[in-house]
Design an enzyme around this catalytic site. Structure first.
Site, PDB file in Angstrom:
ATOM      1  N   GLU A   1       0.873  -1.166   0.000  1.00 51.07           N
ATOM      2  CA  GLU A   1       0.000   0.000   0.000  1.00 51.07           C
ATOM      3  C   GLU A   1       0.917   1.226   0.000  1.00 51.07           C
ATOM      4  O   GLU A   1       1.828   1.321   0.829  1.00 51.07           O
ATOM      5  CB  GLU A   1      -0.878   0.002   1.265  1.00 51.07           C
ATOM      6  CG  GLU A   1      -1.875   1.128   1.226  1.00 51.07           C
ATOM      7  CD  GLU A   1      -2.801   1.169   2.444  1.00 51.07           C
ATOM      8  OE1 GLU A   1      -2.774   0.242   3.269  1.00 51.07           O
ATOM      9  OE2 GLU A   1      -3.538   2.169   2.544  1.00 51.07           O
TER      10      GLU A   1
ATOM     11  N   ARG B   1       5.231 -13.077   9.477  1.00 56.43           N
ATOM     12  CA  ARG B   1       5.857 -11.792   9.163  1.00 56.43           C
ATOM     13  C   ARG B   1       7.195 -11.714   9.876  1.00 56.43           C
ATOM     14  O   ARG B   1       7.426 -12.390  10.866  1.00 56.43           O
ATOM     15  CB  ARG B   1       4.952 -10.622   9.509  1.00 56.43           C
ATOM     16  CG  ARG B   1       4.660 -10.400  10.961  1.00 56.43           C
ATOM     17  CD  ARG B   1       3.587  -9.318  11.152  1.00 56.43           C
ATOM     18  NE  ARG B   1       4.042  -7.995  10.790  1.00 56.43           N
ATOM     19  CZ  ARG B   1       3.489  -7.248   9.829  1.00 56.43           C
ATOM     20  NH1 ARG B   1       2.475  -7.706   9.125  1.00 56.43           N
ATOM     21  NH2 ARG B   1       3.938  -6.056   9.574  1.00 56.43           N
TER      22      ARG B   1
ATOM     23  N   LYS C   1       4.870  -0.050   9.292  1.00 57.01           N
ATOM     24  CA  LYS C   1       4.830   1.305   8.736  1.00 57.01           C
ATOM     25  C   LYS C   1       4.192   2.301   9.685  1.00 57.01           C
ATOM     26  O   LYS C   1       4.626   3.433   9.784  1.00 57.01           O
ATOM     27  CB  LYS C   1       4.023   1.285   7.436  1.00 57.01           C
ATOM     28  CG  LYS C   1       4.867   1.113   6.207  1.00 57.01           C
ATOM     29  CD  LYS C   1       4.028   1.249   4.967  1.00 57.01           C
ATOM     30  CE  LYS C   1       3.233  -0.018   4.735  1.00 57.01           C
ATOM     31  NZ  LYS C   1       2.443   0.007   3.507  1.00 57.01           N
TER      32      LYS C   1
END
Ligand code: ATP
Ligand code: MG
Length: 556
Positions: free
Chosen positions: A32, A256, A266
């Site tokens: 994104e 992850r 982020k």
């Protein structure tokens, strides 16, 4: 790269190929564009691009730009740059926003099939109706609207007739399902916001779960690899593709990457940038790819790290020392050596001729014969490190002290004869005598000299700034704070130290930002883009050896 062991994802792909499900493997990396990529994304990039390459397939770069609020083209460009820097080439470049028309039509199709409805409940009401893990949900009072009414309302949502939050389009699945994501999830919401690519064309935006599977399917992605938190949503991913009867991408989740002593999310990195805890997304202390690059970390070290950690089905935290090891290993092989003095003090060789300059062959990289040698000037006045001298040394200090003989790397053996001090008692100059017979740094009679110091010629060097970085956080898990304190309370106040008057050999002047080298005995360094012709700035990428655990381990 070494032969990789078969991880669970490759096993699934092998089985799908064996079953004849696909002839070509297609993956994608779907960031994104709401921030810069970090080392966690590198794992995803390495996995997606790596698998496509290995199977002779394709990997797309797709910007998942379905939420206009925090997205920006600045991030799009930075992300492209980072992926290229890691050495990967996408088969094709896509934007989820390019599929907005198609997504809209597919949403209408679900309405027509009686599988979606416009709901007027507020977000609080939706939450109350959803139920809990132990309690089933209740149907929305708007659930039984007719297809005609739903189509009309949805078109009017699109036309901008309603205010934000007043209506949503929801999939009509099952409010009693034990799988929470199947309790009539939202497909579209109203957002009167300008999108960085589609401008004001849209005021309804698709939700992630509806959008992502359609993006994958549209591109013919065979294996949609994502992180574990999406596992619970997989039934919904499959539901949309099955009901719409379009290409079935297969979602596979992997753990992850979490790294000790840093944060890889982020959201939190953005906070550090916005609240000026760091100088920007590319601050060399940041675990972002742009930060690591600016710090002097080679892309190959990051890829190698990703290869070593592999793929797992359970979340865990990787020790940052593993990344650091990979960086050192890579730089040791490739970085030219130079002599730089970070904390200089003058060294005067009293018996060396004043006007003489000798050049010594300096081995540029002992790990790489092809790097050759560099002629390094030696003169009567040199600089050495202040901490390579002690007037009253403890035992086992083998560096310079009055009366002791030490080696000046590649040059001569010298013996300290005394020091000059200023009024404050600080040493301004160290004096010594050299042995002209020890040219190259070895005594002809073979006498033992233990200490070897690096040095630069005073007349053949210039001052520069060096930024010495340490870990950004003091604690292994910065998110794990006491008394609910914010993660910024774990920041290491000493993560940046600046040394202003370091001495660099003159040949460094012609180097460009990004140039990486080893300062002998001091670590790996690179030239920072803040450098100007008047003042060069260097970043310490990493020390030569792991010293952190030893120094700070006791505090734990
Ligand atoms: P963050 O939590 O940092 O905001 P994100 O998941 O929102 O990350 P995206 O831009 O949506 O960031 O991620 C793009 C891809 O990278 C996704 O497929 C995501 O699963 C993957 N990814 C993100 N963070 C990590 C991580 N720490 N380890 C592995 N993959 C990750
Ligand atoms: Mg995300």
């Amino acid at each position: 790269m070494e032969e990789k062991s078969r991880d669970f994802i490759r096993e699934i792909i092998d089985a799908d190929l064996a079953a004849g499900k696909h002839t070509e493997i297609v993956t994608r990396f779907p960031p994104e564009p709401n921030g810069y990529l970090h080392i966690g994304h590198a794992k995803s990039i390495f996995t997606n691009f790596g698998i496509a390459e290995e199977y002779g397939g394709r990997c797309n770069l797709r910007f998942d730009d379905t939420n206009p609020v925090k997205e920006d083209t600045e991030f799009v460009e930075a992300i492209k740059n980072d992926v290229k820097w890691l050495g990967f080439t996408w088969s094709s470049l896509h934007f989820a926003s390019d599929y907005f028309d198609r997504m809209y039509l597919l949403a209408e199709q679900l309405i027509t099939m009686g599988l979606a409805y416009v709901c007027d409940l507020s977000s609080e009401e939706v939450r109350a109706y959803r139920g809990t893990l132990t309690e089933s949900g209740r149907n929305s009072p708007y659930r039984e609207r007719t297809v005609e009414e739903n189509l009309d309302l949805f078109r009017r949502m699109k036309a901008g007739e309603f205010s934000e939050g007043s209506r949503t389009l929801r999939a009509k699945i099952d409010m009693t399902s034990p799988t929470m994501c199947l309790r009539d999830p939202a497909m579209y919401r109203i957002l009167h916001k300008t999108h960085h690519r589609t401008g004001n064309s849209w005021c309804i935006y698709p939700m992630y779960d509806f959008a992502h599977c359609l993006e994958d399917s549209t591109e013919g992605i065979t294996h949609s690899l994502c992180t574990l938190e999406f596992e619970v949503n997989r039934p919904l991913y499959d539901w949309y593709l099955e009901k719409l009867d379009i290409f079935r991408s297969r979602q596979i989740e992997f753990a992850r990457l979490n790294l000790s002593y840093t944060v890889v999310s982020k959201r939190y990195l953005r906070k550090l940038v916005e609240e000026h805890y760091v100088s920007g997304w590319d601050d060399p202390r940041m675990p972002t790819l742009s930060g690591l690059r600016r710090r002097g970390v080679p892309a190959s070290a990051i890829n190698n790290f990703c290869s070593v950690i592999g793929l797992a089905k359970r979340n865990s935290t990787v020790d940052i020392a593993l990344l650091e090891h990979s960086i050192r290993e890579q730089l040791n092989r490739t970085a030219p050596r130079v002599m730089s003095v970070l904390d200089p003090v003058k060294l005067l060789i009293e018996n060396y001729p004043e006007d003489k300059t000798e050049y010594f062959d300096y081995v540029v990289n002992p790990e790489d014969d092809s790097a050759g040698t560099r002629a390094t000037p030696f003169t009567r006045e040199l600089y050495i490190e202040q901490d390579d001298f002690m007037e009253n040394p403890p035992k086992k200090f083998f560096r310079m002290t009055p009366g002791r003989e030490v080696r000046l790397r590649y040059a001569y053996l010298v013996t300290c004869t005394g020091v000059t001090k200023n009024d404050d008692g600080e040493i301004t100059e160290i004096r010594c005598a050299y042995d002209p017979e020890s040219k190259g740094g070895n005594a002809p009679d073979g006498r033992k000299v233990r200490g070897t110091l690096h040095w630069v010629s005073a007349n053949h060097s210039f001052p520069a700034e060096v930024r010495l970085y340490d870990r950004l956080f003091n604690t292994e898990n910065p998110m794990n704070t006491e008394n609910g304190a914010d993660f910024t309370s774990s920041l290491n106040p000493d993560s940046l130290n600046t040394a202003m008057n370091c001495r660099m050999e003159n040949h460094m002047k012609n180097r460009e930002p990004g140039f990486t080298c080893q300062f002998e005995r001091k670590g790996y360094f690179c030239i920072d883009p803040d450098s100007t012709p008047e003042k060069m700035v260097f970043n310490r990428t990493i020390t030569l050896r792991e010293s952190w655990a030893k120094l700070k381990g006791k505090k734990k």
